[in-house]
Design a protein around this motif. Structure first.
Motif, short mmCIF file in Angstrom:
data_model
loop_
_atom_site.label_atom_id
_atom_site.label_comp_id
_atom_site.label_asym_id
_atom_site.label_seq_id
_atom_site.Cartn_x
_atom_site.Cartn_y
_atom_site.Cartn_z
N THR A 71 51.12 34.93 38.35
CA THR A 71 52.57 35.15 38.21
C THR A 71 52.95 36.59 38.53
N ARG A 72 51.99 37.34 39.06
CA ARG A 72 52.17 38.77 39.31
C ARG A 72 52.80 39.43 38.08
N HIS A 73 52.05 39.38 37.01
CA HIS A 73 52.46 39.96 35.74
C HIS A 73 53.81 39.44 35.27
N ASN A 110 56.17 38.20 36.84
CA ASN A 110 57.29 38.34 37.76
C ASN A 110 57.84 36.97 38.12
N ILE A 111 56.94 36.00 38.19
CA ILE A 111 57.33 34.61 38.39
C ILE A 111 57.22 33.96 37.02
N LEU A 112 58.30 33.38 36.56
CA LEU A 112 58.31 32.98 35.17
C LEU A 112 59.09 31.69 34.97
N LYS A 133 52.83 27.40 37.44
CA LYS A 133 52.69 28.71 38.09
C LYS A 133 51.24 29.16 38.24
N ASN A 156 45.86 42.98 30.16
CA ASN A 156 46.69 43.73 31.10
C ASN A 156 45.92 44.89 31.72
#
Ligand SMILES: [Mn+2]
Length: 335
Positions: free
Chosen positions: A165-167, A169-171, A132, A193
């Protein structure tokens, strides 16, 4: 590694307008390879670094990133492309130079779909399209060569992963495992963060609140759907104010700003506004107003603007007229 042992000068190359994954992965790679190799290692960003990546670097390392351009690239014997999938991402000059002078002297560390043409130039490909972030691959390299990550390095990789990973969001399991290890290495998740948050100045916050205080609200029915339209005025930060009104619940926010005769309109719409009305702010609203009052108007479906010389009252009148025509209804203030 064996091939790299003979290198004098190694350049790690970031992509155009390098994002945190490219710049911070390159920086960590530089530091971990530096513990195993005796050569000079440079970070190269021939097509610039993004302001976000620069800010994150400074917050983590407490100093400005040291990045070099094309002149230094020429002086390297081997290049590592970090988060770069095509040479086009490096700008013309760097691309031509690499194709002519670095055949077989390139390795790639990346997580994008591999490109044949770039791979033909390289002697080593550490490409993993399922990963990712490039930072995940850099983490794996650290494990392979048996290097312990410092707290700063762990935070740099964490920032890169959160960005790509857009925080989270993609995991996937790999992301979680790497994140777990970075936390164990001392990375401060809250601190990393916070680096993504932009501080909003007091004057910008005042403009947003004034826009809310001065707004005129219109409720319009269209094909059985109710739409809320807000029109307001500020002296500066009209784009930020318009976005704030959308967040408060407007379907369409129009904020007039500018000083004296210089009038600016900033428009923002919710996706729902476009769905219900089929009206594009750029094409149908701002360009139309521009045709009547002159000035440059345009933009996208959900975000548009106009700059014109004139009086606010006049521009406001035209704005209302164009909106009424487009929505085929009269605008009456909702109280
Ligand atoms: Mn990336």
């Amino acid at each position: 590694m064996r091939k790299l042992k003979e290198v004098q000068r190694l350049g790690l190359v970031c992509h155009h307008n390098a994002d945190p994954d490219s710049l911070l992965s390159a920086e960590v790679l530089k530091r971990i390879l530096g513990r195993k190799l005796s050569c000079e290692i440079l970070i190269l960003a021939p097509a610039g670094v993004s302001s976000l990546a620069r800010r994150m670097y400074e917050a983590i390392y407490g100093e400005e990133p040291l990045v070099e351009g094309i002149e230094e690239l020429m002086m390297c014997d081997v290049l590592g492309l970090v988060d770069v999938s095509t040479l086009e991402q490096l700008g013309h000059e760097a691309k031509d130079l690499i194709e002519s002078k670095f055949r077989g002297k390139i390795f790639i560390v990346d997580h994008h779909e591999p490109h044949e043409r770039t791979m033909r130039l390289s002697f080593l490909n550490l490409i993993e399209p399922t990963s990712k972030a490039t930072a995940i691959i850099v983490h794996r390299i650290a494990m392979w060569i048996g290097v312990e990550l410092s707290k700063e390095e762990a935070e740099a990789l964490m920032a890169a992963i959160l960005h790509d990973t857009r925080h989270l969001n993609i995991l996937d399991i790999e992301v979680l495992e790497v994140m777990k290890h970075l936390l164990e290495r001392g990375a401060d998740y809250n601190k990393v963060n916070r680096l993504f948050r932009r501080e909003v100045s007091i004057s910008e916050r005042i403009a947003r609140l004034k826009a809310a205080q001065r707004l005129k609200l219109y409720r319009v029915s269209k094909d059985g759907e109710d739409l809320l339209i807000c029109i307001s005025q500020v002296s500066a930060f009209e784009a930020s104010a318009a976005r704030a009104l959308i967040e408060l619940g407007a379907d369409l926010a129009l904020v007039i700003g500018g000083k004296g005769e210089d009038v600016r309109i900033c428009a923002r719409a919710s996706p729902r506004f476009l769905e219900v009305t089929g009206t594009s702010l750029g094409k149908d609203v701002m360009m139309e107003i521009g045709k009547i009052v002159g000035g440059g108007g345009g933009g996208h479906d959900l975000a548009a603007g106009l700059n014109v010389r004139g009086s606010r009252e006049e521009v406001l009148k035209v704005l209302m007229k164009v909106l009424e025509d487009k929505l085929k209804t009269r605008l009456k203030e909702y109280v």
